[in-house]
Design a protein around this motif. Structure first.
Motif, PDB file in Angstrom:
ATOM      1  N   CYS A  49       0.847  -1.200   0.000  1.00  0.00           N
ATOM      2  CA  CYS A  49       0.000   0.000   0.000  1.00  0.00           C
ATOM      3  C   CYS A  49       0.883   1.250   0.000  1.00  0.00           C
ATOM      4  O   CYS A  49       1.869   1.326   0.715  1.00  0.00           O
ATOM      5  N   PHE A  51      -0.011   4.338   0.869  1.00  0.00           N
ATOM      6  CA  PHE A  51      -0.527   5.495   1.580  1.00  0.00           C
ATOM      7  C   PHE A  51       0.169   5.838   2.881  1.00  0.00           C
ATOM      8  O   PHE A  51       0.124   6.985   3.317  1.00  0.00           O
ATOM      9  N   CYS A  52       0.729   4.871   3.584  1.00  0.00           N
ATOM     10  CA  CYS A  52       1.397   5.257   4.832  1.00  0.00           C
ATOM     11  C   CYS A  52       2.500   4.267   5.170  1.00  0.00           C
ATOM     12  O   CYS A  52       2.685   3.250   4.504  1.00  0.00           O
ATOM     13  N   VAL A  54       2.915   2.117   7.418  1.00  0.00           N
ATOM     14  CA  VAL A  54       2.639   0.776   7.947  1.00  0.00           C
ATOM     15  C   VAL A  54       3.072  -0.281   6.930  1.00  0.00           C
ATOM     16  O   VAL A  54       3.563  -1.346   7.285  1.00  0.00           O
ATOM     17  N   GLY A  55       2.903   0.053   5.651  1.00  0.00           N
ATOM     18  CA  GLY A  55       3.369  -0.859   4.601  1.00  0.00           C
ATOM     19  C   GLY A  55       2.550  -2.122   4.480  1.00  0.00           C
ATOM     20  O   GLY A  55       3.088  -3.224   4.305  1.00  0.00           O
ATOM     21  N   CYS A  56       1.236  -2.001   4.555  1.00  0.00           N
ATOM     22  CA  CYS A  56       0.377  -3.189   4.452  1.00  0.00           C
ATOM     23  C   CYS A  56       0.544  -3.868   3.081  1.00  0.00           C
ATOM     24  O   CYS A  56       0.678  -3.198   2.061  1.00  0.00           O
ATOM     25  N   LEU A  83      -7.108  -4.206   5.713  1.00  0.00           N
ATOM     26  CA  LEU A  83      -6.708  -2.899   5.178  1.00  0.00           C
ATOM     27  C   LEU A  83      -7.566  -1.835   5.828  1.00  0.00           C
ATOM     28  O   LEU A  83      -8.741  -2.069   6.108  1.00  0.00           O
ATOM     29  N   CYS A  84      -6.986  -0.660   6.059  1.00  0.00           N
ATOM     30  CA  CYS A  84      -7.811   0.452   6.552  1.00  0.00           C
ATOM     31  C   CYS A  84      -8.591   1.032   5.361  1.00  0.00           C
ATOM     32  O   CYS A  84      -8.445   0.576   4.229  1.00  0.00           O
ATOM     33  N   LYS A  86      -8.266   3.712   3.694  1.00  0.00           N
ATOM     34  CA  LYS A  86      -7.434   4.242   2.598  1.00  0.00           C
ATOM     35  C   LYS A  86      -6.901   3.096   1.736  1.00  0.00           C
ATOM     36  O   LYS A  86      -6.977   3.132   0.510  1.00  0.00           O
ATOM     37  N   GLY A  87      -6.350   2.082   2.405  1.00  0.00           N
ATOM     38  CA  GLY A  87      -5.800   0.954   1.650  1.00  0.00           C
ATOM     39  C   GLY A  87      -6.879   0.230   0.868  1.00  0.00           C
ATOM     40  O   GLY A  87      -6.651  -0.216  -0.259  1.00  0.00           O
TER      41      GLY A  87
HETATM   42  S1  SF4 Z   1      -3.798  -0.008   4.408  1.00  0.00           S
HETATM   43 FE1  SF4 Z   1      -3.946   1.795   5.735  1.00  0.00          FE
HETATM   44  S2  SF4 Z   1      -2.589   1.335   7.457  1.00  0.00           S
HETATM   45 FE2  SF4 Z   1      -2.046  -0.069   5.792  1.00  0.00          FE
HETATM   46  S3  SF4 Z   1      -0.352   0.957   4.689  1.00  0.00           S
HETATM   47 FE3  SF4 Z   1      -2.289   1.482   3.665  1.00  0.00          FE
HETATM   48  S4  SF4 Z   1      -2.896   3.423   4.606  1.00  0.00           S
HETATM   49 FE4  SF4 Z   1      -1.390   2.497   5.951  1.00  0.00          FE
END
Ligand code: SF4
Length: 186
Positions: A49, A51-52, A54-56, A83-84, A86-87
């Motif tokens: 991912c 977006f942040c 955390v690197g999901c 996933l949150c 955003k992910g």
């Molecule tokens: S799914 Fe959410 S918490 Fe995970 S990396 Fe993406 S933005 Fe970050």
């Protein structure tokens, strides 16, 4: 003549209706037909991912060279498939008509964005970094040697992996940049 009670009559009625359905009455629509498997004939690739920090982990499914689905990777220890919000929107970002695919440049003082080519943007960025560094590099502060490029800063992005972050921070330190930050922390 034998008589049947109300309860027995209802039981016989229900049994008769069930038998009619079971025998395939064409007037009764099938309600349990399985939907076609939506990921049939796709190629899956693991990804991360963007977006942040955390690197999901993501699983990206493509058919005929086009992404058709993105979901959490259950084998990734960071997110174990979750996933949150955003992910979970990663696929929508991919198909969004508002997704940026070209360099947009807004000149100093301008209120308009111009589309530019990467072949223009990369040398231009390099030229400006050098100019800013040459004009603002500080070698000493009082009696102390500092060698700092205080007018420059560097912002990392969550899609950079560990090795890229290492190289980027090395690059920034080599320039004398001391204002280093990461998108995931702000
Ligand atoms: S799914 Fe959410 S918490 Fe995970 S990396 Fe993406 S933005 Fe970050």
């Amino acid at each position: 003549m034998a008589t049947i009670g109300r309860r027995t009559f209802l039981k016989l009625l229900a049994a008769g209706a069930a038998a009619t359905v079971w025998q395939g009455n064409p007037a009764v629509p099938a309600i349990a037909a399985p939907a076609p498997y939506r990921l049939k004939d796709t190629k899956v690739s693991p990804s991360v991912c963007i977006f942040c920090g955390v690197g999901c982990g993501l699983l990206v499914y493509a058919r005929d060279g086009k992404v058709v689905n993105v979901e959490g990777d259950p084998d990734n220890p960071n997110n174990e498939g979750g996933l949150c919000a955003k992910g979970a929107s990663a696929y929508e970002v991919y198909i969004s008509p508002r997704r940026l695919k070209k360099v947009l440049y807004r000149a100093p003082g301008s209120d308009k964005w111009e589309e530019k080519e990467w072949s223009w943007a990369i040398p231009e960025i390099a030229r400006r970094i050098k100019k800013t560094r040459d004009e603002s590099f500080k070698t000493r502060e009082g009696s102390v040697t500092v060698n700092r490029a205080e007018a420059l800063g560097q912002l990392g992005g969550a899609s950079h992996d560990t090795d890229e972050c290492y190289l980027l921070s090395k690059f920034a330190r080599a320039l004398g940049i001391v204002s280093l930050e990461h998108q995931a922390r702000i």
